[in-house]
Design an enzyme around this catalytic site. Structure first.
Site, PDB file in Angstrom:
ATOM      1  CE  LYS A  56      -0.390  -0.315   4.833  1.00  0.00           C
ATOM      2  NZ  LYS A  56      -0.957  -1.048   6.223  1.00  0.00           N
ATOM      3  CE1 TYR A 101      12.903  31.189   6.032  1.00  0.00           C
ATOM      4  CE2 TYR A 101      13.095  28.712   5.799  1.00  0.00           C
ATOM      5  CZ  TYR A 101      13.104  29.816   5.267  1.00  0.00           C
ATOM      6  OH  TYR A 101      12.685  30.104   3.959  1.00  0.00           O
TER       7      TYR A 101
HETATM    8  C1  LIG Z   1      -0.358  -1.685   6.833  1.00  0.00           C
HETATM    9  C2  LIG Z   1      -0.819  -3.156   7.264  1.00  0.00           C
HETATM   10  C3  LIG Z   1      -0.131  -4.336   7.541  1.00  0.00           C
HETATM   11  C4  LIG Z   1       1.545  -4.471   7.103  1.00  0.00           C
HETATM   12  O1  LIG Z   1       1.943  -3.825   8.424  1.00  0.00           O
HETATM   13  P1  LIG Z   1       3.522  -3.565   8.731  1.00  0.00           P
HETATM   14  O2  LIG Z   1       3.610  -2.872  10.203  1.00  0.00           O
HETATM   15  O3  LIG Z   1       4.072  -2.589   7.782  1.00  0.00           O
HETATM   16  O4  LIG Z   1       4.210  -4.858   8.476  1.00  0.00           O
HETATM   17  C5  LIG Z   1      -0.637  -5.420   7.758  1.00  0.00           C
HETATM   18  N1  LIG Z   1      -1.940  -5.454   7.932  1.00  0.00           N
HETATM   19  C6  LIG Z   1      -2.955  -4.570   7.667  1.00  0.00           C
HETATM   20  C7  LIG Z   1      -4.350  -4.686   7.983  1.00  0.00           C
HETATM   21  C8  LIG Z   1      -2.189  -3.151   7.605  1.00  0.00           C
HETATM   22  O5  LIG Z   1      -3.077  -1.981   7.391  1.00  0.00           O
END
Ligand SMILES: *Cc1c(COP(=O)(O)O)cnc(C)c1O
Length: 360
Positions: free
Chosen positions: A35, A255
């Site tokens: 994702k 800044y």
């Molecule tokens: C993002 C996600 C994962 C993966 O999590 P990591 O900590 O990156 O391994 C697994 N399951 C769900 C439902 C997620 O949203």
């Protein structure tokens, strides 16, 4: 002309990191979580490097559609599921599997006349309190889902761990026990473990694992780096010095003048900033490699530039190479210096950063 700021992505490291997933979960099927543009590494690039996984997981339908349009034929689970009937059409057209987490989704599924068209995961909320049916509602939801004509194949079950990154937190064991109790007597494949679950919680290994951040060589644990877990970081972020000049005792840098010279020193200006995804809240002292050696960040991170103290590198000159993070400077350490987690840093690389792909 090569750009000032660039990221090198090592797709060979993805394959190595998957071997670590398999070592921890030899009997599980793997749903690789890609994702958010493959955690900032490029959705299609990472999907192509992930040979031999059993499925992909993305958060939203559009990410799954992108994979299908690029020709990926593997099973794809959309973790947030469909939001409405129109989006459900896209799931059917593209052959995306959904997560079913709400009664609102069940009502939509119950109105659909199609037969055996949609793969589904029923999500149980065992304590994360994000998506999923409460355990008390699980049996009813499962029964209704089984009666939906549109569902194809056996229903599978998932839950998500809230505290698995803390090996001493009892909540993980409670969540796993609640999941198992809730589903006692229900046939169907199960999935619990994210990366932290894969690496630290044997009891979270079920039919499917869902590693995300570890694919990219990054540790899910605050106290450990990916390297310490045997992972290889996939992303390195680099730039170069564009100016080197003296600053004098009592002067301020950047800044709001948050950094004041206690002693006269040599200042280096580097072409990277929050406009590239370097964290705005990296504090003074955050390490940066100039010519491969550590120097401290000073002053505020601005949009296009950061400044470093070159007192220990008096020979540094414009054009010299700079590393913001890579194998030698863990992104986990930079995240700590910016009061964030490494996930946000790699996800946050912007369009301006040129991507260079490398197979080792
Ligand atoms: C993002 C996600 C994962 C993966 O999590 P990591 O900590 O990156 O391994 C697994 N399951 C769900 C439902 C997620 O949203």
């Amino acid at each position: 002309m090569n750009p000032a700021a660039y990221a090198v992505l090592n797709t060979e490291a993805v394959k190595h990191n998957m071997s670590i997933v398999r070592r921890h979960a030899p009997d599980a099927k793997i749903m690789a979580v890609i994702k958010a543009n493959g955690y900032g590494h490029g959705l299609l690039r990472i999907a192509a490097a992930l040979t031999g996984v059993d499925a992909f997981a993305v958060a939203r339908a559009d990410e799954g559609i992108r994979l299908r349009k690029a020709g990926f034929a593997q099973p794809i689970t959309v973790l947030e599921g469909f939001r409405n009937s129109e989006e459900l059409d896209a799931f059917l057209q593209q052959g995306l599997d959904t997560v079913v987490h709400s009664f609102q989704q069940l009502e939509i599924l119950e109105t659909r006349p199609e037969s055996a068209k949609l793969g589904a995961w029923l999500k149980i909320d065992t304590g994360m309190n994000r998506l999923g049916f409460r355990p008390a509602d699980a049996a009813g939801a499962c029964q209704r889902l089984r009666q939906c004509r549109i569902i194809a194949g056996p229903i599978r079950f998932m839950t998500h761990l809230a505290n698995a990154d803390d090996k001493n937190d009892g909540k993980t064991v409670q969540q796993i026990a609640l999941f198992n109790d809730t589903l006692a007597g229900h046939a169907g494949e199960r999935s619990i473990a994210n990366s932290a679950g894969v690496l630290a919680w044997q009891e979270a290994l079920s039919d499917w694992v869902r590693p995300g951040v570890m694919i990219y060589g990054i540790s899910p644990f605050p106290e450990l780096t990916g390297k310490e877990l045997g992972l290889h970081p996939v992303m390195g972020l680099y730039s170069q010095l564009i100016a080197v000049k003296p600053v004098y005792k009592g002067e301020t840098v950047g800044y709001s003048g948050t950094w004041r010279c206690a002693e006269s020193t040599l200042l280096g200006v580097i072409a990277i900033g929050y406009g590239d995804g370097y964290p705005r809240y990296a504090r003074a002292g955050t390490p940066v490699l100039v010519n491969g050696r550590r120097v401290p960040l000073i002053g505020r991170v601005s949009m296009d530039m950061i400044t470093v103290d070159l007192a220990s590198e008096p020979g540094a000159k414009p054009g010299d190479p700079v590393t913001l993070w890579n194998d030698d400077l863990p992104v986990e350490e930079i995240a700590q210096c910016a009061d964030t987690i490494p996930y946000t840093l790699v996800c946050g690389i912007t369009q301006r950063v040129q991507i260079i792909e490398r197979e080792n």
